[in-house]
Design an enzyme around this catalytic site. Sequence first.
Site, mmCIF file in Angstrom:
data_model
loop_
_atom_site.group_PDB
_atom_site.id
_atom_site.type_symbol
_atom_site.label_atom_id
_atom_site.label_comp_id
_atom_site.label_asym_id
_atom_site.label_seq_id
_atom_site.Cartn_x
_atom_site.Cartn_y
_atom_site.Cartn_z
ATOM 1 N N SER A 248 20.266 79.784 -14.414
ATOM 2 C CA SER A 248 19.394 78.358 -14.631
ATOM 3 C C SER A 248 20.886 77.418 -15.500
ATOM 4 C CB SER A 248 19.200 78.804 -16.257
ATOM 5 O OG SER A 248 20.149 78.566 -16.813
ATOM 6 N N LYS A 249 20.457 75.846 -14.997
ATOM 7 C CA LYS A 249 21.050 75.146 -15.755
ATOM 8 C C LYS A 249 22.557 75.141 -16.494
ATOM 9 C CE LYS A 249 18.815 70.994 -13.988
ATOM 10 N NZ LYS A 249 18.997 71.461 -12.607
ATOM 11 N N ARG A 250 22.073 76.119 -17.416
ATOM 12 C CA ARG A 250 23.379 76.065 -18.070
ATOM 13 C C ARG A 250 24.608 76.302 -17.757
ATOM 14 N NH1 ARG A 250 22.790 80.628 -21.035
ATOM 15 N NH2 ARG A 250 21.164 80.819 -20.457
ATOM 16 N N HIS A 251 23.812 77.700 -16.922
ATOM 17 C CA HIS A 251 25.313 77.959 -15.694
ATOM 18 C C HIS A 251 25.797 77.565 -14.655
ATOM 19 C CE1 HIS A 251 22.424 81.689 -16.770
ATOM 20 N NE2 HIS A 251 23.524 81.854 -17.205
#
Length: 485
Positions: A248-251
């Site tokens: 996800s965007k967190r990565h």
Amino acid sequence: MSIRVRYAPSPTGLQHIGGLRTALFNYLLARSSGGTFVLRIEDTDRERFDERSLQDIYDTFQWFGIRWDEGPDVGGPFAPYIQSERVSMYREYARQLVESGYAYEAFDDAEALRESREDGKQGYEPIFRGMSEAEKQKYRDRGVPPVIRFRTPDEGATEFEDLVLGRVKRKNRDIVTDPVLLKSDGFPTYHLAVVVDDHHMEISHVLRGQEWVPTTGLHVLLYKAFGWQAPAFCHLPMVLGKDGQKLSKRHGATSVIEFRNSGYLPEAVMNYLSRLGWSYDDSREFFGQADLESLFDVEKLSKSPAVFDYRKLDWFNGSYIREKSEDELYDLVLPFLVRDGLVSDPPDDAQASTIRAAIPLIRERLRLLSDASGLLRFLLQDIREWTVDELVPKKTAVEDVPDYLARARELIQDADAVSDDVLEERFRAAAEALGIKLGNLLMPLRVAVTGSTASPPLFGAIRLLGVHRSLERVDACIALLRKEN
Ligand code: GLU
């Protein structure tokens, strides 16, 4: 039987890198088996439909360089390939299931849904399942639009053979209770449309992400209800971030457009994606498109999740960049230099020859095509400000740096007439004479000439900029540091 596969994106958001892997594996299976790759647009969720993401699908594959054999733009024997243009067919099949008793009309107005599940259990209470026609008529009279729901069997189990996972079995009561097949707006849900289309488009293998495993049981029940042979299922391993969570965007970047905009080459992305859940053998890492098109094989797909390693992708990208010719690299980096406002569009002759001359110098340092902007800024723009902190090496007194720069200034006067080795030797001797580390003599010069601590090789940068302009920058920095004191 010839292999027919499909990539079936829903235009509800930008193409995800995981979706691109699904598309790639479908495409590769088609190519390696002499089969057919179909693009089908699954746009039946009218609320989440987004015109831009439809365009994004086409743009993504144009860039990525894989083509479908049948699809909305190229046509084919099973056209149309856009689900919203096939709605009458889904209605007909939903009707057919009602007639054969596998589905029924429900009138899920807010009231009926509120009254449902009085037993406190989760999920849908199938109150319309056994309701008499007379009872249902009351809802019709009130003008409640019907939906068509599938009748999920309460007993028994459903199983299918998955080419990656093996036998997958699920109790029917664990399959979603009576899901909607046809919504009150007359549009099908994904479940109905996907089964009808995979059957009618003669799809032989369904390759898709493992997140679809839980719904496959329902699809198998639908195939049975229609009396159709289900395709072979092949659920691809999940793509996770380093922490084991779904990517996800967190990565980092997740949409393909972000990867494009940061300057990844499609062939590097393709090579990297091909390894996410598939491996040819334990050692080989590099695969060009043609290799993959001949070598890909579902037998070598893995069951376990794949971890998306951004650093590894960067490493592939750098390797592919270094395989480009200078002319190719010029064409590839130019759009980034234009985007970042470093050159006009198109570049004027002076800019073009400056960039061409700089390509050999930066190619080893490019990880992403967009890195070119940072590396070439010093050549294409004047430097108006230097950061004093950057000009002063660690553990060095500010007042000493002007002397280092003055010494360096003398050493580069004839930089375009001597080799790197000669210059390096000179700097080494000078650093020794000053009693400082070589790096402490070079770093202030690098920052003065290029405005940055990370630059192309320094002596080459000086020659590209021209000795005269380099000396001017050094002088400006000497003056700046003296003022600081
Ligand atoms: N339209 C679905 C999606 O957005 C397709 C899933 C499938 O391949 O069956 O991913």
